[in-house]
Design a protein around this motif. Structure first.
Motif, short mmCIF file in Angstrom:
data_model
loop_
_atom_site.label_atom_id
_atom_site.label_comp_id
_atom_site.label_asym_id
_atom_site.label_seq_id
_atom_site.Cartn_x
_atom_site.Cartn_y
_atom_site.Cartn_z
N GLU A 96 0.84 -1.21 0.00
CA GLU A 96 0.00 0.00 0.00
C GLU A 96 0.87 1.25 0.00
OE1 GLU A 96 -4.16 -1.22 2.25
OE2 GLU A 96 -2.46 -0.57 3.48
N ALA A 97 1.88 1.25 0.85
CA ALA A 97 2.75 2.42 0.97
C ALA A 97 3.54 2.69 -0.31
CB ALA A 97 3.71 2.23 2.14
N LYS A 98 3.91 1.63 -1.01
CA LYS A 98 4.77 1.78 -2.18
C LYS A 98 4.00 1.94 -3.49
CE LYS A 98 8.73 -0.75 -0.23
NZ LYS A 98 9.73 0.32 -0.34
N THR A 99 2.74 1.44 -3.54
CA THR A 99 1.99 1.47 -4.81
C THR A 99 0.80 2.41 -4.80
OG1 THR A 99 0.50 -0.34 -4.18
CG2 THR A 99 2.60 -0.95 -5.22
N GLY A 100 0.33 2.79 -3.60
CA GLY A 100 -0.88 3.63 -3.52
C GLY A 100 -2.16 2.82 -3.57
N LEU A 101 -2.06 1.51 -3.74
CA LEU A 101 -3.24 0.65 -3.72
C LEU A 101 -3.72 0.47 -2.29
CD1 LEU A 101 -2.00 -2.15 -6.17
CD2 LEU A 101 -3.60 -0.30 -6.71
N LYS A 102 -4.99 0.14 -2.12
CA LYS A 102 -5.56 -0.12 -0.80
C LYS A 102 -6.11 -1.55 -0.78
CE LYS A 102 -4.74 3.93 0.90
NZ LYS A 102 -3.72 4.08 1.95
N PHE A 103 -5.78 -2.30 0.28
CA PHE A 103 -6.19 -3.69 0.39
C PHE A 103 -7.05 -3.91 1.64
CE2 PHE A 103 -2.06 -3.77 -1.82
CZ PHE A 103 -2.44 -4.42 -2.99
N LYS A 104 -8.06 -4.73 1.50
CA LYS A 104 -8.89 -5.14 2.63
C LYS A 104 -8.94 -6.66 2.65
CE LYS A 104 -13.56 -4.96 4.58
NZ LYS A 104 -14.96 -4.46 4.38
N PHE A 105 -8.52 -7.28 3.76
CA PHE A 105 -8.51 -8.74 3.86
C PHE A 105 -9.90 -9.23 4.27
CE2 PHE A 105 -4.10 -8.09 3.49
CZ PHE A 105 -3.51 -9.32 3.18
N GLN A 106 -10.39 -10.22 3.54
CA GLN A 106 -11.73 -10.77 3.77
C GLN A 106 -11.64 -12.29 3.89
OE1 GLN A 106 -15.22 -9.16 1.57
NE2 GLN A 106 -15.36 -11.21 0.68
N ASN A 107 -12.13 -12.82 5.00
CA ASN A 107 -12.10 -14.27 5.21
C ASN A 107 -13.00 -14.97 4.20
OD1 ASN A 107 -11.39 -16.67 6.66
ND2 ASN A 107 -13.42 -16.65 7.57
N ILE A 108 -12.49 -16.06 3.61
CA ILE A 108 -13.26 -16.81 2.61
C ILE A 108 -13.17 -18.31 2.90
CG2 ILE A 108 -12.94 -15.09 0.78
CD1 ILE A 108 -10.75 -16.94 -0.39
N ASP A 109 -14.04 -19.06 2.25
CA ASP A 109 -13.95 -20.52 2.25
C ASP A 109 -12.78 -20.88 1.33
OD1 ASP A 109 -14.17 -23.23 1.77
OD2 ASP A 109 -16.33 -23.21 1.43
N TRP A 110 -11.70 -21.39 1.93
CA TRP A 110 -10.48 -21.62 1.15
C TRP A 110 -10.69 -22.58 0.00
CZ3 TRP A 110 -6.63 -18.55 0.78
CH2 TRP A 110 -5.41 -18.98 0.26
N SER A 111 -11.62 -23.51 0.13
CA SER A 111 -11.87 -24.46 -0.95
C SER A 111 -12.50 -23.78 -2.17
CB SER A 111 -12.76 -25.60 -0.46
OG SER A 111 -14.06 -25.14 -0.17
N MET A 112 -13.00 -22.54 -1.99
CA MET A 112 -13.67 -21.81 -3.07
C MET A 112 -12.84 -20.60 -3.54
SD MET A 112 -16.49 -23.39 -3.70
CE MET A 112 -17.49 -22.18 -4.56
N ASP A 275 15.14 -3.72 -1.56
CA ASP A 275 15.39 -2.72 -0.52
C ASP A 275 15.33 -3.26 0.91
OD1 ASP A 275 12.69 -2.99 0.13
OD2 ASP A 275 12.09 -1.05 -0.67
N GLY A 276 15.15 -4.59 1.05
CA GLY A 276 15.18 -5.20 2.38
C GLY A 276 13.83 -5.30 3.07
N THR A 277 12.76 -4.79 2.44
CA THR A 277 11.42 -4.86 3.05
C THR A 277 11.01 -6.30 3.31
OG1 THR A 277 10.71 -2.80 1.99
CG2 THR A 277 8.97 -4.30 2.74
N LEU A 278 11.23 -7.16 2.34
CA LEU A 278 10.86 -8.57 2.48
C LEU A 278 11.65 -9.24 3.59
CD1 LEU A 278 8.96 -10.68 1.20
CD2 LEU A 278 10.82 -11.32 -0.32
N ASP A 279 12.94 -8.95 3.69
CA ASP A 279 13.78 -9.52 4.75
C ASP A 279 13.32 -9.07 6.13
OD1 ASP A 279 15.40 -10.98 3.08
OD2 ASP A 279 16.95 -9.43 2.91
N THR A 280 12.95 -7.80 6.24
CA THR A 280 12.50 -7.26 7.53
C THR A 280 11.24 -7.96 8.02
OG1 THR A 280 13.46 -5.09 7.05
CG2 THR A 280 11.73 -5.18 8.73
N ILE A 281 10.29 -8.16 7.12
CA ILE A 281 9.03 -8.81 7.48
C ILE A 281 9.27 -10.29 7.78
CG2 ILE A 281 6.70 -9.40 6.68
CD1 ILE A 281 6.79 -6.83 4.98
#
Length: 287
Positions: A96-112, A275-281
């Motif tokens: 979000e910080a790097k692309t300007g996109l906004k994400f919302k996590f929504q629980n789903i039935d994983w089989s679907m 830039d190390g973001t992935l390593d930090t997380i």
């Protein structure tokens, strides 16, 4: 005469009050109507934008992208005390910080999950999603950002010492997971299992709970999840038997026609690795 004049004045005063009230109500009504019309116009515009985005295949035009996830999949994306957290959640926040996109996590039935994606109910699958040739027929996938393996876990005092010892045992896994598919692909082993395959659950945590109480002899699942779960439990009550199948990799999945989103996510992942973001997380969640 005085009484008549007083009565007339009284009627005029009452009339003025009634008229003022009516005008006030009319003003409120007009304001409410304008607000309602404005809200409806905004909602219509947003719906039109979403519809245009879906038709064009470019979900980056949306104000908010819906990410489908299994809210029990520790440590990649899960819900704890009403808060959505995890490795993939932190990675999405960085995106979000790097692309300007906004994400919302929504629980789903994983089989679907693929159906939810391709019918437009979600815009991405981002939750420890292992890519396979079969899945690539249904989704477009980013470049991988983490390695994974399908691990077999048992209780510490289990008589199961090797993968060969799994024959005839009850092996638990999550429905529509790569782990379950990997076990079924081993036809020789699967043929010996009760029911001809793994005992399936809608989430891995349910499979692990049945292992703990003895309703399953082993669990096969993503190594990142099983190792994290075991560590959170103290680590001394479980034992790893080994891995099955080939190593796999986690990716973010989007619709096959959503090239703009795919390109943005790939650009983000490339930058996060550099830039190390992935390593930090990674260090935060896997120490």
């Amino acid at each position: 005469m005085a009484q008549s004049t007083f009565a007339a004045r009284r009627h005029l005063a009452v009339g003025a009050v009634v008229l003022a009230g009516a005008l006030a109500l009319t003003g409120c009504g007009n304001a409410e109507s304008k607000d309602a019309a404005s809200n409806e116009k905004a909602a219509t515009a947003e719906a039109a934008t979403s519809a245009t985005a879906e038709q064009s295949g470019d979900s980056t035009e949306k104000k908010e992208l819906i990410v489908g996830y299994d809210n029990t999949f520790v440590p990649m994306g899960f819900e704890e005390n009403g808060e959505t957290k995890g490795f993939d959640v932190d990675l999405a926040k960085a995106a979000e910080a790097k692309t300007g996109l906004k994400f919302k996590f929504q629980n789903i039935d994983w089989s679907m999950k693929e159906t939810e994606l391709n019918t437009g109910k979600i815009d991405a699958i981002w939750n420890g999603y292992s890519i396979t040739p079969e899945r690539l027929k249904q989704v477009a996938a980013t470049e991988p950002y983490m390695e994974n393996a399908q691990l077999v876990l048992v209780l510490k005092d289990s008589p199961i010492k090797t993968l060969d010892d799994l024959k005839g045992k009850t092996i638990a896994s999550q429905a529509s997971s790569v782990a379950a598919e990997t076990l079924v692909a081993d036809k020789e082993l699967a043929a010996t299992l009760p029911g001809g395959g793994p005992q399936l659950y809608d989430t891995f945590d349910k499979a692990l709970r049945d292992l703990e109480v003895g309703r399953a002899d082993a669990v096969i699942g993503d190594s990142v999840l099983l190792r994290y779960y075991a560590k959170q439990k103290g680590g001394d009550q479980f034992r790893e038997v080994g891995t099955m199948g080939d190593k796999d990799e986690f990716v973010i999945a989007v619709r096959q026609n959503d090239k703009a989103l795919l390109d943005k996510l790939n650009g983000f992942l490339k930058e996060a690795k550099a830039d190390g973001t992935l390593d930090t997380i990674t260090k935060k969640w896997f120490n």
